[in-house]
Scaffold this motif. Structure first.
Motif, short mmCIF file in Angstrom:
data_model
loop_
_atom_site.label_atom_id
_atom_site.label_comp_id
_atom_site.label_asym_id
_atom_site.label_seq_id
_atom_site.Cartn_x
_atom_site.Cartn_y
_atom_site.Cartn_z
N CYS A 1 0.84 -1.21 0.00
CA CYS A 1 0.00 0.00 0.00
C CYS A 1 0.87 1.25 0.00
CB CYS A 1 -0.92 0.00 1.22
SG CYS A 1 -2.23 -1.25 1.14
N MET A 2 1.87 1.28 0.86
CA MET A 2 2.73 2.47 0.94
C MET A 2 3.54 2.65 -0.33
SD MET A 2 3.90 2.48 4.95
CE MET A 2 4.51 0.80 4.98
N ASN A 3 4.06 1.57 -0.88
CA ASN A 3 4.84 1.69 -2.12
C ASN A 3 4.00 2.21 -3.28
OD1 ASN A 3 7.38 0.95 -1.17
ND2 ASN A 3 6.98 -1.23 -1.41
N TRP A 4 2.69 2.02 -3.19
CA TRP A 4 1.82 2.55 -4.24
C TRP A 4 1.15 3.84 -3.82
CZ3 TRP A 4 2.44 1.98 -9.00
CH2 TRP A 4 3.13 0.83 -9.47
N ASP B 1 -19.87 7.17 2.45
CA ASP B 1 -19.54 8.26 3.37
C ASP B 1 -18.29 8.98 2.89
OD1 ASP B 1 -21.63 7.67 5.02
OD2 ASP B 1 -20.42 6.83 6.64
N TYR B 2 -18.20 10.27 3.19
CA TYR B 2 -17.00 11.05 2.91
C TYR B 2 -16.20 11.22 4.21
CZ TYR B 2 -18.86 12.31 -1.67
OH TYR B 2 -19.34 12.27 -2.95
N ILE B 3 -14.90 11.20 4.09
CA ILE B 3 -14.02 11.39 5.24
C ILE B 3 -13.01 12.47 4.88
CG2 ILE B 3 -12.39 10.30 6.85
CD1 ILE B 3 -13.62 7.57 5.90
N TYR B 4 -13.04 13.54 5.63
CA TYR B 4 -12.11 14.65 5.39
C TYR B 4 -10.92 14.51 6.34
CZ TYR B 4 -10.22 19.39 5.07
OH TYR B 4 -9.39 20.47 4.90
N VAL B 5 -9.71 14.51 5.77
CA VAL B 5 -8.49 14.42 6.58
C VAL B 5 -7.64 15.65 6.28
CG1 VAL B 5 -6.55 12.99 7.29
CG2 VAL B 5 -8.59 11.91 6.31
N PRO B 6 -7.65 16.65 7.15
CA PRO B 6 -6.86 17.85 6.90
C PRO B 6 -5.39 17.67 7.26
CG PRO B 6 -8.09 18.10 8.94
CD PRO B 6 -8.48 16.76 8.37
N HIS B 7 -4.54 18.36 6.54
CA HIS B 7 -3.11 18.48 6.86
C HIS B 7 -2.39 17.13 6.90
CE1 HIS B 7 -4.33 22.53 7.75
NE2 HIS B 7 -5.06 22.14 8.78
N ILE B 8 -2.83 16.18 6.08
CA ILE B 8 -2.22 14.85 6.13
C ILE B 8 -0.77 14.86 5.66
CG2 ILE B 8 -3.14 14.22 3.86
CD1 ILE B 8 -2.45 11.90 6.90
N ARG B 9 -0.47 15.70 4.72
CA ARG B 9 0.91 15.74 4.22
C ARG B 9 1.85 16.24 5.32
NH1 ARG B 9 3.15 15.49 -0.96
NH2 ARG B 9 5.25 16.38 -1.00
N THR B 10 1.42 17.25 6.04
CA THR B 10 2.23 17.74 7.17
C THR B 10 2.32 16.69 8.26
OG1 THR B 10 1.64 20.04 6.71
CG2 THR B 10 2.40 19.53 8.94
N ILE B 11 1.20 15.99 8.52
CA ILE B 11 1.18 14.95 9.55
C ILE B 11 2.20 13.86 9.25
CG2 ILE B 11 -0.24 13.06 10.46
CD1 ILE B 11 -2.64 15.04 10.26
N LEU B 12 2.38 13.55 7.97
CA LEU B 12 3.32 12.50 7.60
C LEU B 12 4.77 12.87 7.90
CD1 LEU B 12 1.74 11.21 4.27
CD2 LEU B 12 2.07 9.88 6.37
N HIS C 1 11.37 6.85 7.27
CA HIS C 1 11.45 8.12 6.55
C HIS C 1 11.12 7.94 5.08
CE1 HIS C 1 12.94 12.01 5.18
NE2 HIS C 1 13.66 11.37 4.27
N ASP C 2 11.69 6.90 4.46
CA ASP C 2 11.44 6.69 3.04
C ASP C 2 9.98 6.35 2.77
OD1 ASP C 2 14.00 7.31 2.39
OD2 ASP C 2 14.61 5.29 1.78
N GLU C 3 9.37 5.55 3.64
CA GLU C 3 7.96 5.20 3.44
C GLU C 3 7.09 6.45 3.48
OE1 GLU C 3 8.02 0.64 5.23
OE2 GLU C 3 7.59 2.33 6.56
N ARG C 4 7.38 7.36 4.39
CA ARG C 4 6.63 8.62 4.45
C ARG C 4 6.81 9.41 3.15
NH1 ARG C 4 6.28 10.59 10.49
NH2 ARG C 4 6.82 8.69 11.64
N GLU C 5 8.05 9.45 2.66
CA GLU C 5 8.32 10.22 1.45
C GLU C 5 7.69 9.57 0.23
OE1 GLU C 5 9.78 13.26 1.32
OE2 GLU C 5 9.65 13.09 3.51
N GLY D 1 3.41 10.05 -3.92
CA GLY D 1 2.31 9.48 -4.69
C GLY D 1 2.52 8.04 -5.07
N CYS D 2 3.77 7.57 -5.06
CA CYS D 2 4.10 6.17 -5.31
C CYS D 2 5.62 6.04 -5.36
CB CYS D 2 3.47 5.63 -6.60
SG CYS D 2 4.08 6.39 -8.11
N LEU D 3 6.09 4.80 -5.37
CA LEU D 3 7.53 4.55 -5.38
C LEU D 3 8.19 5.08 -6.65
CD1 LEU D 3 9.99 3.14 -4.06
CD2 LEU D 3 9.30 1.04 -5.27
N ILE D 4 7.51 4.98 -7.78
CA ILE D 4 8.09 5.48 -9.04
C ILE D 4 8.36 6.97 -8.92
CG2 ILE D 4 7.67 5.87 -11.50
CD1 ILE D 4 6.03 3.28 -11.52
N ASN D 5 7.38 7.72 -8.43
CA ASN D 5 7.57 9.17 -8.27
C ASN D 5 8.71 9.47 -7.29
OD1 ASN D 5 5.34 9.36 -9.89
ND2 ASN D 5 3.98 10.22 -8.34
#
Length: 754
Positions: free
Chosen positions: A673-676, A694-705, A734-738, A743-747
């Motif tokens: 999942c993380m690699n993709w 249902d919709y789920i709003y998650v704010p500031h997830i990039r900063t949280i990571l 660290h790498d998994e967060r990045e 957006g994926c391992l290729i990126n």
């Protein structure tokens, strides 16, 4: 069998001392020092490049993939900048060997593999020559080594090799000369004592262990280390059959102590230099211990729909109708009313169970010893001319030819059994699919729902019970009436195996360290590049595309095996089958959610989202065009089973941004999942707060990571209101967060190059 409820010290490989007992032991026992006394520690530390024995960065000695996975791996590595294979990489053609589905696409994949071996310096094993794990046992596994494979049953512990099955992304990292990053795993001793009875085979031993440790998670994501005097009561070929099944416990890897029989096996395969004696140190500490009295194990059967659903055959017959009734109820739950499967009607008038098919195959069943024992049990007999039939698949061409030269295949064929070439198909539903409502007994690795190839969505359902080759042969000799091997007296007379690798020399392409960059890759019309994925946004809006509340969701349910395997070189084509046998509405749901994101990227917000963003405005003053939209799958415990990365990548190419779970069944599915680029959320609390759509709003997830993952505020938006829920993510490197942010391992890899 005994499971210790605490860690243990083992002294001289024989004396087990629990932690409670250690305080009064005759000599001081230091836990932290003794942790370094396991065989696993010695191998992991040798392959660790981090300098930190708690957070490992592993480089492997070799890798292996089959023809379901190697195309996607190479395509990912190419897109990430790979120019040459830096370590031996074996590509076998043992899964999509039959080329029976989708016109030319399977053999197109094979020729792609051959051209990649030439271009990048790989090893290519053509169809029908060997199943992946037998080839690796014969040619690469050796004492003190580590091997990574893109198949979940990558296990060579009986040859002193720590082997790990992972999704393709982890193999890509090795091809790019990166590392396999994992926290130092727990190590559990599997202490073997005594010796198996002559009629007890490796599958019986394996199923007995799986029954004890799977449901309680005793060895989940840990290393199983097989020690004790009972190891030497079994030949290495027998041990291989036990070892490959450790995958079904959800352990991370396995390792066995080695002895003269290990040395003899390697010498027979022209690799005596790969032998070294492996034993725990004088004092070794283990995080748990399973004591297995081998002489107490009886012939086993694992009923549908999991290898842990195991009984002795005697236990089954003592409660036949009740146990079969339980299995029928589980079949009804799995089929969801779309198909009908019965077992009680297979009880004969004299109270026995009639089965319709037997299969001995693959990396677990097709080993030399198993086929020899089956041939001896059936010699001079007949399997009958009614419904029951038997298919036998030797695990490699060398095994096949030696059985042939000894006349054992003829003995089997004379009974009416069918001999087939080396092929993994019966393990994942691409060969010998039984009739509707039939029960197959198999010495193969898995009996998950639909793993035999049936399609409940189309009104078809059959099922598999796992048994050892010896009891399958005894059953075949009895015309398909389920029979324990204990009823025959023909076991143990196994002639010495004569390994002859002429077929490998004739057909296997070995290009390691001989890359020819100018060689063009050979593409077929079904081989497609991965679609581009966007980087993760600061704020995300998830829509629930499916909610699965089963105790466990297998990778076979997330993306079916069998004929769909033919499409695994085409990411978008394969994605059409996602959850098709578990939730047929998932794909149209996910596509509709993806359409919302495609519209946002064009600068428009779909009218249906107006009310949703009105609610979000009361929480967070955010521009709707800055909120990435994606689907999310909720499942209690997804990812049991296969290493196939497509269980995650198919969700991703359909627009998936995350999974929400109570727990992940295996590390490898979470890694996929993380690699993709999908966020591996956990839900803190009951799933009652979530429903499909249902919709789920998650704010500031990039900063949280970039920070603390233990408390993540999110909001379920429905009925014009926002309900706060708590999500969390277990630790990520660290790498998994990045990777997830990219957006994926290729990126991620493209970003590193620039």
């Amino acid at each position: 069998m005994k499971l210790y409820d605490q860690g243990v010290f083992i002294v001289d490989g024989k004396t087990i001392i629990s932690e409670d007992e250690a305080v009064n032991y005759q000599q001081p026992l230091n836990k932290e020092e003794a942790r370094k006394g396991t065989i696993a520690y010695s191998i992991l530390s040798k392959h660790n490049t981090s300098g930190d024995d708690k957070n490992l960065k592993i480089k492997f000695d070799a890798m292996a993939s089959h023809d379901i996975t190697y195309v996607g791996i190479i395509q990912t590595a190419r897109a990430s900048g790979m120019e040459e294979f830096p370590l031996p990489y074996v590509m076998t053609c043992c899964h999509n060997s039959l080329c029976a589905v989708g016109g030319t696409i399977n053999d197109d994949d094979h020729l792609f593999g051959l051209s990649a071996a030439k271009k990048y310096g790989g090893i290519y094993v053509p169809p029908h020559i060997a199943v992946i794990h037998q080839y690796m046992r014969e040619n690469f596994a050796g004492c003190g080594k580590m091997i990574l494979g893109s198949d979940s049953h990558t296990r060579y512990g009986a040859l002193g090799t720590m082997a790990i099955g992972e999704g393709g992304g982890e193999l890509v990292k090795q091809l790019l000369e990166d590392t396999y990053d994992v926290a130092y795993p727990g190590v559990v001793a599997i202490y073997l004592d005594g010796a198996p009875k002559p009629w007890v085979g490796p599958h019986d031993v394996a199923l007995a262990i799986i029954r004890e440790v799977f449901k309680n998670g005793y060895v989940k994501n840990k290393v199983m280390e097989f020690i004790g005097p009972g190891v030497s009561s079994m030949t290495t070929d027998y041990r291989n059959g036990v070892d490959v099944m450790t995958t079904e416990t959800t352990c991370l890897s396995s390792i066995w102590r080695t002895d003269e029989d290990t040395k003899s096996f390697l010498k027979k395969h022209h690799r005596e230099d790969d032998y070294q004696e492996l034993n725990p140190a004088h004092v070794a500490y283990y995080d748990g211990c399973v004591v297995v009295h081998l002489d107490e194990i009886k012939p086993m059967i694992a009923l549908p729909f999991h290898p842990s659903n195991a009984y002795t055959i005697d236990e089954l017959y003592e409660n036949l109708e009740e146990i079969l009734d339980q299995t029928e109820k589980e079949a009804a739950r799995i089929s969801g009313g779309r198909a009908h499967f019965t077992l009680k009607d297979k009880i004969t008038p004299d109270g026995k169970l009639q089965v319709q098919q037997g299969v001995i195959a693959g990396c677990a069943g097709g080993n030399y010893t198993n086929v020899v024992e089956a041939a001896h049990a059936l010699k001079g007999k007949s399997i009958g001319n009614d419904e029951f039939y038997l298919s036998v698949y030797p695990s490699s061409q060398p095994v096949y030819t030696d059985l042939d030269r000894k006349g054992l295949l003829a003995d089997l064929m004379d009974t009416g059994a069918i001999i087939r070439s080396a092929f993994c198909g019966p393990c994942f539903g691409a060969g010998d699919t039984p009739a509707n409502n039939a029960l197959s007994i198999r010495h193969t690795t898995r009996n998950f729902p639909n793993r035999e190839g049936s399609k409940p969505g189309a009104g078809q359902m059959s099922a598999v019970a796992l048994m050892d080759a010896r009891s399958i042969a005894a059953t075949a000799a009895n015309g398909g009436i389920l029979t324990s091997a204990e009823h025959l007296d023909c076991w143990g007379d196994v002639p010495e195996y004569n390994y002859d690798d002429r077929s490998y020399k004739a057909r296997v392409y070995n290009g390691f360290k001989k890359a020819h960059e100018e060689t063009p890759l050979r593409f077929g019309p079904n081989i497609k590049d991965w679609p581009e994925q966007e980087a993760l946004s600061e704020n995300i809006l998830l829509k629930v595309a499916s909610k699965i509340e089963d105790d466990v969701t297998t990778t076979d349910e997330l993306i079916p095996s069998g004929e769909t395997s033919s499409y695994r070189s085409n990411p978008l084509g394969l994605a059409e089958f996602t959850l098709s046998r578990r939730d047929p509405e998932y794909v149209p749901h996910a596509k509709a959610i993806r359409d919302l994101e495609d519209l946002r990227k064009k600068g428009e917000i779909a009218p249906e989202l107006k009310d949703v963003f009105d609610v979000i405005k009361t929480i967070d003053d955010v521009n709707p065009l800055d909120v990435e939209i994606g689907s999310v799958l909720y499942a209690n415990k997804p990812g049991d089973g296969s290493a196939r990365e497509q269980a995650a990548s198919c969700q991703r190419v359909l627009g998936g941004l995350a999974n929400i779970t109570q727990e992940y069944a295996t590390k490898r599915y979470r890694s996929n999942c993380m690699n993709w680029g999908m966020i591996p959320f956990h839900l803190d609390g009951s799933a009652d707060v979530l429903d499909v759509d249902d919709y789920i709003y998650v704010p500031h997830i990039r900063t949280i990571l970039d920070g603390d993952l233990s408390h993540i505020k999110a909001y379920v938006i429905k009925n014009g209101k926002a309900q706060e829920i708590k999500l969390y993510i277990q630790d990520m490197t660290h790498d998994e967060r990045e990777i997830v942010k990219a957006g994926c391992l290729i990126n991620f890899n493209k970003n590193k190059r620039h």
